[in-house]
Design an enzyme around this catalytic site. Structure first.
Site, PDB file in Angstrom:
ATOM      1  N   ASN A 130      -2.027   0.098   6.963  1.00 55.96           N
ATOM      2  CA  ASN A 130      -1.555  -1.105   7.163  1.00 55.96           C
ATOM      3  C   ASN A 130      -0.731  -1.852   6.278  1.00 55.96           C
ATOM      4  OD1 ASN A 130      -3.757  -1.930   5.763  1.00 55.96           O
ATOM      5  ND2 ASN A 130      -4.897  -2.886   7.213  1.00 55.96           N
ATOM      6  N   LYS A 171       0.858  -1.196   0.093  1.00 53.27           N
ATOM      7  CA  LYS A 171       0.172   0.097   0.227  1.00 53.27           C
ATOM      8  C   LYS A 171       0.786   1.374  -0.088  1.00 53.27           C
ATOM      9  CE  LYS A 171      -4.083  -2.262   2.241  1.00 53.27           C
ATOM     10  NZ  LYS A 171      -4.898  -2.090   3.562  1.00 53.27           N
ATOM     11  N   GLU A 229      -9.500 -10.478  -8.013  1.00 54.88           N
ATOM     12  CA  GLU A 229      -8.350  -9.729  -7.875  1.00 54.88           C
ATOM     13  C   GLU A 229      -7.208  -9.555  -8.704  1.00 54.88           C
ATOM     14  OE1 GLU A 229      -9.592  -9.230  -3.020  1.00 54.88           O
ATOM     15  OE2 GLU A 229      -7.706  -9.836  -3.642  1.00 54.88           O
ATOM     16  N   TYR A 237     -12.375  -2.119  -3.844  1.00 64.11           N
ATOM     17  CA  TYR A 237     -12.975  -2.297  -2.453  1.00 64.11           C
ATOM     18  C   TYR A 237     -14.379  -2.085  -2.281  1.00 64.11           C
ATOM     19  CZ  TYR A 237      -8.290  -2.244   0.108  1.00 64.11           C
ATOM     20  OH  TYR A 237      -7.020  -2.599   0.592  1.00 64.11           O
ATOM     21  N   HIS A 297      -2.299  -5.455   1.459  1.00 62.28           N
ATOM     22  CA  HIS A 297      -3.590  -6.072   1.261  1.00 62.28           C
ATOM     23  C   HIS A 297      -3.137  -7.794   0.909  1.00 62.28           C
ATOM     24  CE1 HIS A 297      -7.351  -7.419  -0.267  1.00 62.28           C
ATOM     25  NE2 HIS A 297      -6.619  -7.899  -1.501  1.00 62.28           N
TER      26      HIS A 297
HETATM   27  P1  ATP Z   1      -7.167  -6.043   3.236  1.00 60.81           P
HETATM   28  O1  ATP Z   1      -8.592  -6.325   2.434  1.00 60.81           O
HETATM   29  O2  ATP Z   1      -6.334  -4.644   2.830  1.00 60.81           O
HETATM   30  O3  ATP Z   1      -6.341  -7.120   3.011  1.00 60.81           O
HETATM   31  P2  ATP Z   1      -7.977  -7.024   5.589  1.00 60.81           P
HETATM   32  O4  ATP Z   1      -8.698  -8.004   4.938  1.00 60.81           O
HETATM   33  O5  ATP Z   1      -7.255  -7.280   6.623  1.00 60.81           O
HETATM   34  O6  ATP Z   1      -7.162  -6.155   4.833  1.00 60.81           O
HETATM   35  P3  ATP Z   1     -10.832  -5.627   5.683  1.00 60.81           P
HETATM   36  O7  ATP Z   1     -11.623  -5.691   6.866  1.00 60.81           O
HETATM   37  O8  ATP Z   1     -10.958  -6.320   4.259  1.00 60.81           O
HETATM   38  O9  ATP Z   1      -9.255  -5.843   6.311  1.00 60.81           O
HETATM   39  O10 ATP Z   1     -10.707  -4.214   5.514  1.00 60.81           O
HETATM   40  C1  ATP Z   1     -10.007  -3.609   4.289  1.00 60.81           C
HETATM   41  C2  ATP Z   1      -9.134  -2.480   4.756  1.00 60.81           C
HETATM   42  O11 ATP Z   1      -9.818  -1.404   5.015  1.00 60.81           O
HETATM   43  C3  ATP Z   1      -7.901  -2.753   5.812  1.00 60.81           C
HETATM   44  O12 ATP Z   1      -7.145  -3.312   5.411  1.00 60.81           O
HETATM   45  C4  ATP Z   1      -7.844  -1.335   6.299  1.00 60.81           C
HETATM   46  O13 ATP Z   1      -6.771  -0.606   5.536  1.00 60.81           O
HETATM   47  C5  ATP Z   1      -9.132  -0.633   6.168  1.00 60.81           C
HETATM   48  N1  ATP Z   1      -9.785  -0.678   7.465  1.00 60.81           N
HETATM   49  C6  ATP Z   1     -10.614  -1.819   7.827  1.00 60.81           C
HETATM   50  N2  ATP Z   1     -11.012  -1.611   9.049  1.00 60.81           N
HETATM   51  C7  ATP Z   1     -10.862   0.134   9.299  1.00 60.81           C
HETATM   52  C8  ATP Z   1     -11.208   0.820  10.214  1.00 60.81           C
HETATM   53  N3  ATP Z   1     -11.815   0.720  11.332  1.00 60.81           N
HETATM   54  N4  ATP Z   1     -10.532   1.964  10.146  1.00 60.81           N
HETATM   55  C9  ATP Z   1     -10.012   2.257   9.047  1.00 60.81           C
HETATM   56  N5  ATP Z   1      -9.701   1.804   8.127  1.00 60.81           N
HETATM   57  C10 ATP Z   1     -10.049   0.514   8.054  1.00 60.81           C
HETATM   58 MG    MG Z   2      -9.901  -7.706   3.004  1.00 59.58          MG
END
Ligand code: ATP
Ligand code: MG
Length: 137
Positions: free
Chosen positions: A112, A9, A126, A49, A115
């Site tokens: 974070n 990211k 994807e 997303y 992804h």
């Molecule tokens: P990713 O899909 O990016 O691999 P993930 O599967 O661990 O991460 P998801 O629940 O799919 O998490 O959320 C997608 C992304 O949205 C997260 O990686 C994070 O960057 C963002 N995100 C999730 N929860 C929050 C939150 N509470 N506040 C801000 N951003 C969030």
């Molecule tokens: Mg995810």
């Protein structure tokens, strides 16, 4: 063998950490079989997303993902989807296990660092959004 889709990211490219993250990926036994650095458009980020579009953080997420270059990747290995999720660590770096990418490098749940696909089926969708078959070798 299995494939998963990964994104390094904008916080990773901004802090010049793409090599350090790739070292963790390779050390875990995952092979980087496709990789490209791109600037995501707003439309690309919204499509990618779309599953989160009703979530309160959706706008913030799209803004972040388009705030700088990202590195899109295809990773290959045994149980690649589950293995990469394990290597990434919990979504919130404060809850991520020691030695995971997010524990080591990430500063917040929004920024974070990585992804990774959450299922084999989503990995296929994807990967197809960002790679043509000939670009994965
Ligand atoms: P990713 O899909 O990016 O691999 P993930 O599967 O661990 O991460 P998801 O629940 O799919 O998490 O959320 C997608 C992304 O949205 C997260 O990686 C994070 O960057 C963002 N995100 C999730 N929860 C929050 C939150 N509470 N506040 C801000 N951003 C969030
Ligand atoms: Mg995810």
């Amino acid at each position: 063998t299995e494939r998963t889709f990964s994104i390094l990211k904008p916080d990773a490219t901004k802090r010049n950490l793409t090599g350090a993250v790739n070292a963790v990926i390779e050390k875990a036994g995952l092979r980087i079989v496709g990789q490209r650095r791109i600037q995501m458009s707003q439309a690309q980020a919204e499509t990618f997303y779309a599953i989160h579009k009703e979530r309160p953080f959706f706008g913030e997420l799209v803004t972040f993902m388009t705030s700088g270059p990202v590195v899109v990747q295809v990773l290959e290995g045994e149980n690649a989807v589950a293995k990469y999720r394990e290597v990434m660590g919990a979504t919130n770096p404060a809850q991520a296990a020691e030695g995971t990418i997010r524990k080591t490098f990430s500063e917040s749940v929004g920024e974070n660092t990585v992804h990774g696909s959450d299922s084999v089926e989503n990995a296929k969708i994807e990967i197809a959004q960002f790679f043509q078959d000939g670009d994965i070798v």
